[in-house]
Write an enzyme that holds these catalytic residues in place. Sequence first.
Site, PDB file in Angstrom:
ATOM      1  N   ARG A   1       0.850  -1.200   0.000  1.00 15.49           N
ATOM      2  CA  ARG A   1       0.000   0.000   0.000  1.00 15.49           C
ATOM      3  C   ARG A   1       0.882   1.245   0.000  1.00 15.49           C
ATOM      4  O   ARG A   1       0.550   2.267  -0.590  1.00 15.49           O
ATOM      5  CB  ARG A   1      -0.955   0.010   1.216  1.00 15.49           C
TER       6      ARG A   1
ATOM      7  N   TYR B   1     -17.305  17.349 -13.611  1.00 19.14           N
ATOM      8  CA  TYR B   1     -17.665  15.930 -13.598  1.00 19.14           C
ATOM      9  C   TYR B   1     -18.685  15.626 -12.495  1.00 19.14           C
ATOM     10  O   TYR B   1     -18.479  16.014 -11.331  1.00 19.14           O
ATOM     11  CB  TYR B   1     -16.381  15.115 -13.374  1.00 19.14           C
TER      12      TYR B   1
ATOM     13  N   ASP C   1      -8.428  19.572 -12.511  1.00 18.02           N
ATOM     14  CA  ASP C   1      -8.717  18.259 -13.091  1.00 18.02           C
ATOM     15  C   ASP C   1      -8.382  18.353 -14.576  1.00 18.02           C
ATOM     16  O   ASP C   1      -9.085  19.011 -15.347  1.00 18.02           O
ATOM     17  CB  ASP C   1     -10.196  17.913 -12.860  1.00 18.02           C
TER      18      ASP C   1
ATOM     19  N   LYS D   1      -9.192   7.498 -18.321  1.00 16.39           N
ATOM     20  CA  LYS D   1      -9.562   8.134 -19.584  1.00 16.39           C
ATOM     21  C   LYS D   1      -8.359   8.164 -20.524  1.00 16.39           C
ATOM     22  O   LYS D   1      -7.833   7.129 -20.857  1.00 16.39           O
ATOM     23  CB  LYS D   1     -10.142   9.516 -19.291  1.00 16.39           C
TER      24      LYS D   1
HETATM   25  C1  LIG Z   1     -14.032  10.111 -15.102  1.00 20.40           C
HETATM   26  C2  LIG Z   1     -13.689  11.403 -14.524  1.00 20.40           C
HETATM   27  C3  LIG Z   1     -13.427  11.539 -13.159  1.00 20.40           C
HETATM   28  C4  LIG Z   1     -13.561  10.393 -12.193  1.00 20.40           C
HETATM   29  O1  LIG Z   1     -12.623   9.405 -12.459  1.00 20.40           O
HETATM   30  P1  LIG Z   1     -12.837   7.825 -12.159  1.00 20.40           P
HETATM   31  O2  LIG Z   1     -11.587   7.235 -12.635  1.00 20.40           O
HETATM   32  O3  LIG Z   1     -14.052   7.401 -12.898  1.00 20.40           O
HETATM   33  O4  LIG Z   1     -13.044   7.714 -10.678  1.00 20.40           O
HETATM   34  C5  LIG Z   1     -13.058  12.783 -12.684  1.00 20.40           C
HETATM   35  N1  LIG Z   1     -12.965  13.845 -13.514  1.00 20.40           N
HETATM   36  C6  LIG Z   1     -13.223  13.753 -14.820  1.00 20.40           C
HETATM   37  C7  LIG Z   1     -13.093  14.968 -15.674  1.00 20.40           C
HETATM   38  C8  LIG Z   1     -13.598  12.538 -15.374  1.00 20.40           C
HETATM   39  O5  LIG Z   1     -13.867  12.470 -16.686  1.00 20.40           O
END
Ligand SMILES: *Cc1c(COP(=O)(O)O)cnc(C)c1O
Length: 379
Positions: free
Chosen positions: A46, A98, A170, A195
């Site tokens: 971890r 998001y 983000d 993504k």
């Molecule tokens: C998908 C997404 C998240 C969350 O990510 P996960 O991997 O699904 O937990 C946060 N911000 C954006 C812009 C996203 O597209």
Amino acid sequence: MGFSTDAIHAGQRPDPSTGAIIVPIFQTSTYVQDGLGSHKGYEYARTQNPTRGALEANVAALEGGSHGLCFGSGLAAISTILHLVRAGEHVVASNNMYGGTYRLMEKVLRDHGLRFDYVNTSDLEAVERAFRPETRLLFVETPTNPMMLVSDLRALASLASRRGILTAVDNTFMTPFFQRPLELGADIVVHSSTKYLNGHSDMVGGVIVTRRDDLAERLRFLQNAVGAVPGPFDCWLVLRGTKTLALRMERHDRNAREIAAFLVRHPKARRVYYPGLADHPGHELMKRQCSGFGGMISFDVGSLAGATAVLGSTRLFSLAESLGGVESLISHPATMTHASVPAEDRLKMGLTDGLVRISVGVEDVGDLVADLDEALGHV
Ligand SMILES: *Cc1c(COP(=O)(O)O)cnc(C)c1O
């Protein structure tokens, strides 16, 4: 080094015991120690894992940061950032980010005593008005999901830092290939590596990058103490993904520009939201702070019935949540990714029932245009 060189080499050296050119998947929970208080830097998985460490160094280099931290999902990473904020403190966040981030803030952390305000972060004065003496964090997404509003990262980071407020961005949509928030003054960058960073729709993960040693130390403590870490195989998949990030992003961007131009000409697409379009309100700003416009497009076909018709008739664009993979996806924000946002808040930001969002993949663009053309014929 250049971006593509870093993407392929940063954080990765041939394995010293075998020469394997690819970082191995260290599928282990613990490490044998040489003696009491003497080990090779690895105690428990971890806390440290060499595959994860390679990915952390890799993404840190791509974002122009000095510390990377990986998590089991994008939301696990965002949740760890929000652990920097204590009960009674306040966060200002982008108002159409998001849906899962909004849900975490409103449905989980508000009950823990954190305070949140959501503002259009493209409006610098609105952000300034929202700051309070107890504001600890500004959390920005640009472009926003799914309305594609663009925020001025340099200006926001400077407004925030003058008041001692942290700026976290983000960067999932743009990736460091197109946008590097740390270079614009942000303190923290976060990704859903699910993504574009991974890019192949076969894992879920998150990454945080910072240049600040003090923040890195606290976040590293939280990564271990909260424990939302990823497994080594998922890290290995993202490492494989980032090697082709530059190639993929160039193609996502090129395909999306062509599709946006097609949609603008199509009578059934009433509004098209893509920052690469010259009449998009954030276009000039995007040209200043990014080197491309990415692969995400939203368009409005005017009604739920219209959206249902499009979503039900594409063949190449698969109906699914998520984005950023090599394959093209289509989704309906109002009932899918943003279902947890109250209907009146959705409408206020223009997120109508007729809005369709596409993640443009790297297929042949002629096939993608033909698929959308056929589907729009059903509206
Ligand atoms: C998908 C997404 C998240 C969350 O990510 P996960 O991997 O699904 O937990 C946060 N911000 C954006 C812009 C996203 O597209």
